[in-house]
Design a protein around this motif. Structure first.
Motif, PDB file in Angstrom:
ATOM      1  N   ALA A  11       0.857  -1.185   0.000  1.00  0.00           N
ATOM      2  CA  ALA A  11       0.000   0.000   0.000  1.00  0.00           C
ATOM      3  C   ALA A  11       0.888   1.227   0.000  1.00  0.00           C
ATOM      4  O   ALA A  11       1.893   1.274   0.718  1.00  0.00           O
ATOM      5  N   LEU A  12       0.508   2.206  -0.807  1.00  0.00           N
ATOM      6  CA  LEU A  12       1.271   3.449  -0.867  1.00  0.00           C
ATOM      7  C   LEU A  12       0.310   4.608  -0.712  1.00  0.00           C
ATOM      8  O   LEU A  12      -0.720   4.672  -1.374  1.00  0.00           O
ATOM      9  N   LEU A  13       0.672   5.534   0.185  1.00  0.00           N
ATOM     10  CA  LEU A  13      -0.160   6.679   0.544  1.00  0.00           C
ATOM     11  C   LEU A  13       0.516   7.967   0.095  1.00  0.00           C
ATOM     12  O   LEU A  13       1.704   8.186   0.357  1.00  0.00           O
ATOM     13  N   VAL A  14      -0.249   8.821  -0.578  1.00  0.00           N
ATOM     14  CA  VAL A  14       0.233  10.156  -0.939  1.00  0.00           C
ATOM     15  C   VAL A  14      -0.814  11.180  -0.517  1.00  0.00           C
ATOM     16  O   VAL A  14      -1.974  10.843  -0.266  1.00  0.00           O
ATOM     17  N   GLY A  15      -0.402  12.447  -0.465  1.00  0.00           N
ATOM     18  CA  GLY A  15      -1.312  13.528  -0.163  1.00  0.00           C
ATOM     19  C   GLY A  15      -1.802  14.209  -1.433  1.00  0.00           C
ATOM     20  O   GLY A  15      -1.637  13.701  -2.545  1.00  0.00           O
ATOM     21  N   ALA A  64      10.600  18.667  -0.206  1.00  0.00           N
ATOM     22  CA  ALA A  64      11.680  19.647  -0.140  1.00  0.00           C
ATOM     23  C   ALA A  64      11.674  20.445   1.157  1.00  0.00           C
ATOM     24  O   ALA A  64      12.710  20.982   1.555  1.00  0.00           O
ATOM     25  N   ASP A  65      10.527  20.510   1.837  1.00  0.00           N
ATOM     26  CA  ASP A  65      10.437  21.288   3.072  1.00  0.00           C
ATOM     27  C   ASP A  65      10.795  20.483   4.317  1.00  0.00           C
ATOM     28  O   ASP A  65      10.648  20.965   5.438  1.00  0.00           O
ATOM     29  N   GLY A  66      11.272  19.249   4.130  1.00  0.00           N
ATOM     30  CA  GLY A  66      11.653  18.423   5.264  1.00  0.00           C
ATOM     31  C   GLY A  66      10.595  17.419   5.674  1.00  0.00           C
ATOM     32  O   GLY A  66      10.846  16.583   6.541  1.00  0.00           O
ATOM     33  N   GLY A  67       9.441  17.477   5.058  1.00  0.00           N
ATOM     34  CA  GLY A  67       8.393  16.496   5.316  1.00  0.00           C
ATOM     35  C   GLY A  67       8.489  15.325   4.350  1.00  0.00           C
ATOM     36  O   GLY A  67       9.569  14.988   3.857  1.00  0.00           O
ATOM     37  N   PHE A  68       7.346  14.713   4.069  1.00  0.00           N
ATOM     38  CA  PHE A  68       7.329  13.624   3.096  1.00  0.00           C
ATOM     39  C   PHE A  68       6.023  13.693   2.313  1.00  0.00           C
ATOM     40  O   PHE A  68       4.994  14.122   2.823  1.00  0.00           O
ATOM     41  N   TRP A  69       6.107  13.271   1.045  1.00  0.00           N
ATOM     42  CA  TRP A  69       4.910  13.308   0.202  1.00  0.00           C
ATOM     43  C   TRP A  69       4.345  11.910  -0.038  1.00  0.00           C
ATOM     44  O   TRP A  69       3.208  11.764  -0.501  1.00  0.00           O
ATOM     45  N   ALA A  70       5.107  10.883   0.278  1.00  0.00           N
ATOM     46  CA  ALA A  70       4.637   9.505   0.063  1.00  0.00           C
ATOM     47  C   ALA A  70       5.224   8.593   1.120  1.00  0.00           C
ATOM     48  O   ALA A  70       6.369   8.762   1.553  1.00  0.00           O
ATOM     49  N   LEU A  71       4.405   7.615   1.515  1.00  0.00           N
ATOM     50  CA  LEU A  71       4.872   6.533   2.380  1.00  0.00           C
ATOM     51  C   LEU A  71       4.192   5.260   1.910  1.00  0.00           C
ATOM     52  O   LEU A  71       2.965   5.219   1.783  1.00  0.00           O
TER      53      LEU A  71
END
Length: 227
Positions: A103-107, A138-145
């Motif tokens: 499973a892959l989650l994105v915002g 790029a802001d230090g967070g994440f866009w996908a897990l």
């Protein structure tokens, strides 16, 4: 070859808010009106869903805070987000997936995302040996897990208590992944759309998308001092 053919297709998850003025993309104001910010959020969400519709998957599930609208394409299931902070809502989203398939989650904040960015690493022939997929922002967070085996308990251990929307969010999540002994496949770094500068950069990266078109329309109607 038999193992590749028998490998279950992934579940694709998108976590999002209904694009309602005053509830989404609030950091784009006052340069944008709340209505324009919501239009940009809708365009970003529509681009994201359209892109993930092109990625081979067993299920496509939108985990939504609010109600679906005209932007929802065919082939998507919709589930309501749980209550709680973003860490809890992300963890709960994985509980909606089959624990025996990846499973892959994105915002909804990376409308420049290309289908190949996910289709290639998630393909059965390519994903051997990966326990997780991580997309840095790029802001230090994440866009996908992504998790090869998205057991709810594992998702909770990884996400609960991680402070979201900070410059160290991604670093802390990576530390949790390492502590679990997971082999992580890193995806490309992307820019989340949070600010006006982000919107300008992302629109330039994907000039043919709905988001770019909406951004150009917003810029064209903004007073000179707000562009």
């Amino acid at each position: 070859m038999r193992a590749v053919l028998a490998a279950p297709p992934p579940t694709l998850l998108v976590i999002a808010k209904e694009p309602v003025p005053g509830r989404v993309k609030t950091r784009l104001t006052p340069a944008c009106t709340p209505e324009q910010a919501a239009e940009l959020a809708e365009a970003a969400l529509a681009d994201t869903l359209a892109t993930l519709s092109q990625v081979p998957a067993g299920r496509r599930l939108l985990v939504l805070d609010g109600a679906p609208g005209r932007w929802l394409p065919p082939g998507w299931e919709v589930a309501a987000q749980c209550a709680g902070g973003l860490d809890a809502r992300l963890a709960a989203a994985f509980a909606l997936a089959d624990p025996h398939a990846p499973a892959l989650l994105v915002g909804m904040d990376t409308p420049q995302l290309a289908a190949a960015t996910l289709a290639e690493p998630l393909a059965a022939a390519r994903r051997g040996g990966a326990d997780a997929w991580y997309g840095p922002a790029a802001d230090g967070g994440f866009w996908a897990l992504g998790l090869a085996r998205p057991e709810p308990a594992l998702a909770r251990r990884l996400l609960l208590g991680v402070e979201m929307s900070t410059a160290r969010t991604g670093e802390r999540l990576l530390a949790r992944l390492a502590a679990e002994g997971l082999t992580v496949h890193r995806l490309p770094e992307l820019v989340d759309v949070d600010t006006v500068d982000d919107a300008e950069r992302v629109a330039a990266l994907a000039p043919g998308g709905r988001f770019a078109a909406r951004w150009q329309a917003v810029r064209a109607t903004a007073p000179a001092g707000r562009r």
